[in-house]
Motif scaffolding. Structure first.
Motif, PDB file in Angstrom:
ATOM      1  N   THR A   1     -15.276 -10.402   3.056  1.00 34.78           N
ATOM      2  CA  THR A   1     -16.121 -10.363   1.863  1.00 34.78           C
ATOM      3  C   THR A   1     -16.645 -11.757   1.532  1.00 34.78           C
ATOM      4  N   THR A   2     -15.769 -12.755   1.651  1.00 33.08           N
ATOM      5  CA  THR A   2     -16.169 -14.145   1.433  1.00 33.08           C
ATOM      6  C   THR A   2     -17.288 -14.527   2.403  1.00 33.08           C
TER       7      THR A   2
ATOM      8  N   SER B   1     -19.364 -12.455   4.013  1.00 34.00           N
ATOM      9  CA  SER B   1     -20.584 -11.689   3.725  1.00 34.00           C
ATOM     10  C   SER B   1     -21.365 -12.347   2.597  1.00 34.00           C
ATOM     11  N   ALA B   2     -20.675 -12.674   1.498  1.00 34.64           N
ATOM     12  CA  ALA B   2     -21.329 -13.269   0.334  1.00 34.64           C
ATOM     13  C   ALA B   2     -21.964 -14.610   0.691  1.00 34.64           C
TER      14      ALA B   2
ATOM     15  N   LEU C   1     -27.073  -7.165   1.032  1.00 31.84           N
ATOM     16  CA  LEU C   1     -25.649  -7.055   1.358  1.00 31.84           C
ATOM     17  C   LEU C   1     -25.201  -5.634   1.035  1.00 31.84           C
TER      18      LEU C   1
ATOM     19  N   ASP D   1     -21.924  -3.379   0.469  1.00 36.40           N
ATOM     20  CA  ASP D   1     -20.471  -3.331   0.349  1.00 36.40           C
ATOM     21  C   ASP D   1     -20.018  -1.974   0.873  1.00 36.40           C
TER      22      ASP D   1
ATOM     23  N   ARG E   1     -14.185  -1.878  -4.172  1.00 33.15           N
ATOM     24  CA  ARG E   1     -15.375  -2.711  -4.234  1.00 33.15           C
ATOM     25  C   ARG E   1     -15.021  -4.136  -4.661  1.00 33.15           C
TER      26      ARG E   1
ATOM     27  N   LEU F   1     -17.363  -7.102  -3.282  1.00 34.68           N
ATOM     28  CA  LEU F   1     -18.478  -8.009  -3.018  1.00 34.68           C
ATOM     29  C   LEU F   1     -19.245  -8.317  -4.298  1.00 34.68           C
TER      30      LEU F   1
ATOM     31  N   LEU G   1     -27.883  -6.707  -3.499  1.00 27.39           N
ATOM     32  CA  LEU G   1     -26.582  -6.116  -3.176  1.00 27.39           C
ATOM     33  C   LEU G   1     -26.640  -4.610  -3.382  1.00 27.39           C
TER      34      LEU G   1
ATOM     35  N   ASP H   1     -20.535  -5.502   4.772  1.00 28.14           N
ATOM     36  CA  ASP H   1     -19.161  -5.975   4.573  1.00 28.14           C
ATOM     37  C   ASP H   1     -18.217  -4.807   4.862  1.00 28.14           C
TER      38      ASP H   1
ATOM     39  N   THR I   1     -15.170 -18.433  -6.016  1.00 25.13           N
ATOM     40  CA  THR I   1     -14.907 -17.010  -6.222  1.00 25.13           C
ATOM     41  C   THR I   1     -14.553 -16.748  -7.688  1.00 25.13           C
TER      42      THR I   1
END
Ligand SMILES: Nc1ncnc2c1ncn2[C@@H]1O[C@H](COP(=O)(O)OP(=O)(O)OP(=O)(O)O)[C@@H](O)[C@H]1O
Ligand SMILES: [Mg+2]
Lengths: 265, 104
Positions: A17-18, A20-21, A36, A38, A44, A46, A85, A119, A212
């Motif tokens: 996830t990190t 992907s973001a 993106l 998710d 969930r 993202l 997203l 992701d 984050t």
């Protein structure tokens, strides 16, 4: 030429996830249009990593089940107009979507965006199968641990069985001092074992935790070492030849000593 | 000299990453030694076809498996033979390629 890339790993918690973001944000900052997805339905995440959790109205399952149009479910990023997203459903489970539906969804998004980043959830079951269904290529995230590399190897085999092109590897959470001490698998060790192409090396970095917390990808903050690594990865995805950060090499006292003695080890 | 210093500073030989790498290598030898069921079936059918040219075998009691030893994988087949076939190969002109299947 648009591309659908799935970010996957087998093992959980290694940084999909990190990645992907940050890859999404970095590609957007380089002027590419990015969506993106998710695909971790039921868990969930993202949205929070991107800081977009308060804007969600519809989600992926709503789109698939026809409750809303695709464009209604896409959430625009705060920082970039060209970054969106598609959030996961939080209350459904993985069986709410089929690989065919994911393939169709990716196809529609591919027509509108330069990059579709998926992701993937951890594991190799339905959620994973959904995540890879519509993907052209895969990025595998692994940390320098026996279990993570082992799972990565399994994923490589599964992708091969699906006739996907060879995936590329991101080594996440490298701690150069430990590698130097011989207490952590280095990049060359991991590449020896997995025999795949390296896409990037991301250091274990407190700035990931801080960003984050804030919901702002580290790739957008200038001072972050992990952020630099993710920006480099984005440029490699775009085909640029960017040298790798040198984290594996023996530096420090012993390194200097070795060079003095002309050791080749 | 350098070795000595290295051993002092790095505890070389016991560096935990070397242990990790070796364990990974071993575990992957086993993990990778799996063959998809349909591939496995195809392999058995082909084996039976080729061996039956020379030997009359008991297909029902045949046992073929991948065995993983410490750090190697072997294809181990136990195939009961009922009778050694004589004379010309069945199928006559059906050649297996040069040098192969030259029966006495
Ligand atoms: N390079 C890094 N440095 C420090 N912390 C990191 C780094 N990469 C990831 N983390 C942290 O590790 C944790 C797991 O990361 P992330 O959620 O991205 O993993 P994941 O693979 O998506 O997990 P899951 O399998 O549950 O979906 C998070 O708390 C994240 O902040
Ligand atoms: Mg995740």
């Amino acid at each position: 030429m648009s591309e659908v890339i799935v970010i996957t790993s087998g093992k959980g918690g290694v940084g999909k996830t990190t990645t992907s973001a940050n890859l999404g944000a970095a590609l957007a900052s380089l002027g590419k249009s990015v969506v993106l997805i998710d695909a971790d339905i039921g868990l969930r995440n993202l949205d929070v990593v991107m800081g977009l959790e308060n804007r969600i109205v519809y989600h992926l399952v709503d789109v698939v089940e026809g409750y809303c149009r695709l464009n209604q479910a896409l959430i625009k990023d705060k920082r970039f107009d060209n970054l969106c997203l598609l959030p996961a459903a939080q209350t459904k489970d993985k069986t709410a979507v089929t690989p065919d539906q994911m393939r169709q969804l990716c196809k529609e998004l591919k027509a509108e965006f330069d990059f579709v980043l998926v992701d993937s959830p951890a594991g190799i079951e339905q959620g994973f199968k959904n995540a890879i269904a519509g993907a052209d290529t895969a990025i595998i995230v692994a940390t320098p641990e026996v279990s993570s590399v082992r799972d990565a190897d399994r994923i490589i085999g599964l992708l091969e069985a699906e006739s996907m092109p060879p995936p590329r590897l991101i080594c996440n959470r490298i701690r150069p001092a430990m590698v130097r001490r011989g207490d952590m698998l280095g990049i060359s060790d991991i590449l020896d074992i997995l025999a795949i192409e390296l896409l990037g090396v991301v250091p274990d970095d407190e700035s990931i935790v801080v960003s984050t917390n804030r919901g702002e990808p580290a790739a957008l903050s200038q001072g972050s070492r992990a952020g630099v690594a993710f920006r480099n990865i984005a440029r490699r995805v775009l085909g640029e030849d960017v040298p790798f950060m040198n984290l594996d090499e023996t530096n420090g006292f012993l390194g200097r000593l070795k060079r003095m003695f002309g050791s080749t080890r | 000299m350098l070795e000595l210093i290295q051993r002092l500073f790095l505890r070389e030989g016991s560096a935990s990453k070397d242990v990790a790498k070796e364990r990974l290598r071993m575990v992957l030898v086993h993990d990778r030694a799996t063959v998809a069921p349909h591939v496995w079936e195809a392999l058995k059918v082909d084996l039976i076809r080729v061996i039956s040219r020379y030997l009359d075998i008991d297909e029902a009691s045949m046992d073929v498996q991948l065995q993983t030893e410490k750090d190697a994988v072997a294809l181990v087949a136990s195939i009961p033979v009922r009778r050694v076939k004589r004379g010309p190969l069945p199928g006559g002109g059906e050649a297996l390629g040069p040098g192969v299947g030259a029966a006495p």
